[in-house]
Every structure is written in structure tokens, then in C-alpha cells.
Design an enzyme around this catalytic site. Structure first.
Site, mmCIF file in Angstrom:
data_model
loop_
_atom_site.group_PDB
_atom_site.id
_atom_site.type_symbol
_atom_site.label_atom_id
_atom_site.label_comp_id
_atom_site.label_asym_id
_atom_site.label_seq_id
_atom_site.Cartn_x
_atom_site.Cartn_y
_atom_site.Cartn_z
ATOM 1 N N TYR A 163 -62.132 32.959 26.450
ATOM 2 C CA TYR A 163 -60.554 32.915 26.061
ATOM 3 C C TYR A 163 -60.676 31.482 25.026
ATOM 4 O O TYR A 163 -61.105 30.293 24.671
ATOM 5 C CB TYR A 163 -60.032 31.747 27.123
ATOM 6 N N THR A 180 -46.622 38.924 34.060
ATOM 7 C CA THR A 180 -45.165 39.756 34.901
ATOM 8 C C THR A 180 -44.866 39.012 36.369
ATOM 9 O O THR A 180 -45.364 39.573 36.761
ATOM 10 C CB THR A 180 -45.516 40.889 34.836
#
Length: 302
Positions: free
Chosen positions: A66, A222
């Protein structure tokens, strides 16, 4: 909001060698856009991490890919030395390419290097849980050989650098194979109210006493949207995302949650979902969401 009074055995579950509160925190969003580069406001990210621990969260999910490195470095700067109650869970098996692409990193050298990178950037001598992130398909579980990388991690466990081993983005067959190679601490796969391909796997893991940690519990990039979800939330005086998290907690006692956020307000809302009780009528309405979306690949927006 209708709240429950959970007994201790439903509020906690074992992950590796520790029994944890089931509501944790996922740190992926603390890096820059696309989980690449630094955040716009590193101090705000560190303040949020301190809020996470102050709120009583005992489980933070992270990885050195990350950023790369950014999220782990923020965690170390904000929280080190770590509270005894805090468990950091990381992942290896991927690396970032130019422009932030996600690439497999499965060779023994890459896996050993990734474990040492996580140790260094988190400021630890031992990683409590390391998940092997399978990359035969970047976005979905796909069959592929896992024996060699698992044996590398198993050797690192014997060397004392890794406490426990898990799988991420795994098929049921890979989970079964992994359990024949090592004692599996957890499985971390894509699962939520609408995306329920792992229903049978979750039940199998629960019977074996193995934690299941869904990523994208709120839909990921989403966010979950459903008329039924909004209606149940309105009836309960909660937010749709709180209802989606509460559904996961009631789905199975071995589910540990790691919703991510960069907002202190959303953090508090997510943690409050642990107290939300869904009655049988609400559960039936929510279960129907997956049925309505079945047949649409990656049913995320209903």
C-alpha cells in the site's frame, strides 16, 4: 437505532494466536489515490489511526504494497510503540509497478523481501499474521499453485519472523490445499451483502474455527447501493453502510471486519454498527439483495 447486547463470545473471535474484537480497521485508503503514493494530508491520516486505537479497535489490516511502504510508515509513526492489545495483519505476494499497477511477487526472494520490508516499515520483530495475497487473477480468485510460496512463509514462521499465515483472494480448493501445508489463521476474500460467492466457504471455515475477513465489505470502489438496503436502514434509524456491516457480523461468528475510511465521522459510524441488531424481517429483505443480483457478475450496484 435498535441495538443488541452481544455476549462476549459473539463480540470476539480468534485470529491466529489472539482473540480480537470483531470490528477492525482496514488501512488501505490511507495511501494516496489508487493506493499509490502519499496521502494529501499525512498528519490527518496519522490522527485517524490514533482515533482508531483510542476507539478500542484491536485489529488493523495493512500491507507494505500500500503506497508502497507509505501506509506502514504512517502506522509506525502514528502508533509505535504499539499497544499490547493491537494486532497488525499484513499481506505479501504482490508488488506495485510503474503508475501503481498491481503485479505478482511470488518468488521465494520476493516473499522473504516483503516480510522484511513489512517488519522494517512497521517497526516490528515479528509479524503476527501474514496473508499470502494470491495474484493468479488480480481482481478475482483463480486457481494456481500455492505450495511453494506457502512453504516459504512456513519457513519464515519457523524462523520466528511470522506468527501465523493466512490466504487472500483464494479459491476453496486453494484454502483446502493450504490447510494441508500449514495451520491457516484466516481467509481474506471479497465478500459483502451483494457479493456472496463465498457463502459455503465461510460456513466451512466457521466449522473449523478459522476466521474469515471480507475485504470490500461495503462494496470497495463501487459502494453498495440498493433500495432494500436503504429502506431497512431507514426503518432502523441507521445508515445503509451500518446495516451492511451489521449484516456481516450477524452472517457468521467467524467474520472479522476491516472497513476502511479516511474520515473520523465514518469511522465512528462503522464502529457503531457493531451494536446494531437486525431482526428476522430485515435479514430476509437483505438476503434477497444477493438473490436479485445473482447472475450479474460482481453484483455491486443493485
Amino acid at each position: 437505532m435498535s441495538v443488541s447486547n452481544p455476549t462476549p463470545d459473539t463480540r470476539r473471535y480468534r485470529l491466529g494466536g489472539r482473540e480480537l474484537q470483531r470490528m477492525g480497521y482496514g488501512a488501505m485508503q490511507l495511501a494516496g489515490p489508487g493506493v499509490y503514493g502519499p496521502p494529501a494530508d499525512p498528519q490527518a491520516a496519522m490522527n485517524l489511526l490514533r482515533d482508531v486505537v483510542t476507539a478500542g479497535v484491536e485489529h488493523i489490516d495493512t500491507s507494505d504494497f500500500y503506497g508502497p511502504h507509505i501506509t506502514n510508515q504512517l502506522i509506525r509513526e502514528a502508533l509505535h510503540p504499539y499497544a499490547d492489545s493491537l494486532t497488525l495483519v499484513t499481506k505479501v505476494g504482490a508488488r506495485r509497478g510503474l503508475g501503481g499497477s498491481w503485479l505478482p511477487a511470488f518468488s521465494p526472494e520476493e516473499l522473504r523481501s516483503a516480510v522484511h520490508d513489512n517488519l522494517r516499515n512497521l517497526g516490528l520483530e515479528r509479524l503476527e499474521v501474514v496473508n499470502l495475497r494470491l495474484m493468479f487473477d488480480t481482481h478475482h480468485p483463480a486457481e494456481g499453485p500455492i505450495e511453494q510460496p506457502l512453504k516459504v512463509l512456513e519457513q519464515l514462521r519457523r524462523d520466528g519472523l511470522v506468527g501465523h499465515i493466512g490466504l487472500s483472494n483464494a479459491t476453496p480448493a486453494q484454502v483446502e490445499q493450504a490447510r494441508s501445508i500449514t495451520e491457516l489463521a484466516c481467509v481474506q476474500n471479497h465478500y459483502n451483502l451483494a457479493h456472496r460467492a463465498d457463502d459455503a466457504l465461510i460456513d466451512q471455515l466457521a466449522a473449523a474455527g478459522i476466521a474469515y475477513v471480507p475485504f470490500f465489505p461495503l462494496g470497495g470502489f463501487t459502494p453498495l447501493q440498493s433500495t432494500s438496503l436503504s429502506e431497512v436502514a431507514r426503518d432502523l434509524g441507521a445508515t445503509p453502510m451500518q446495516v451492511a456491516l451489521a449484516w456481516l457480523l450477524q452472517r457468521s461468528p467467524n467474520i472479522l471486519l476491516i472497513p476502511g475510511t479516511t474520515s473520523a465521522v465514518h469511522l465512528r459510524e462503522n464502529l457503531a454498527a457493531e451494536q446494531l441488531l437486525l431482526d428476522e424481517s430485515s435479514l430476509r429483505r437483505l438476503d434477497a439483495i444477493a438473490s436479485a443480483g445473482r447472475g450479474r457478475e460482481g453484483a455491486q450496484k443493485l
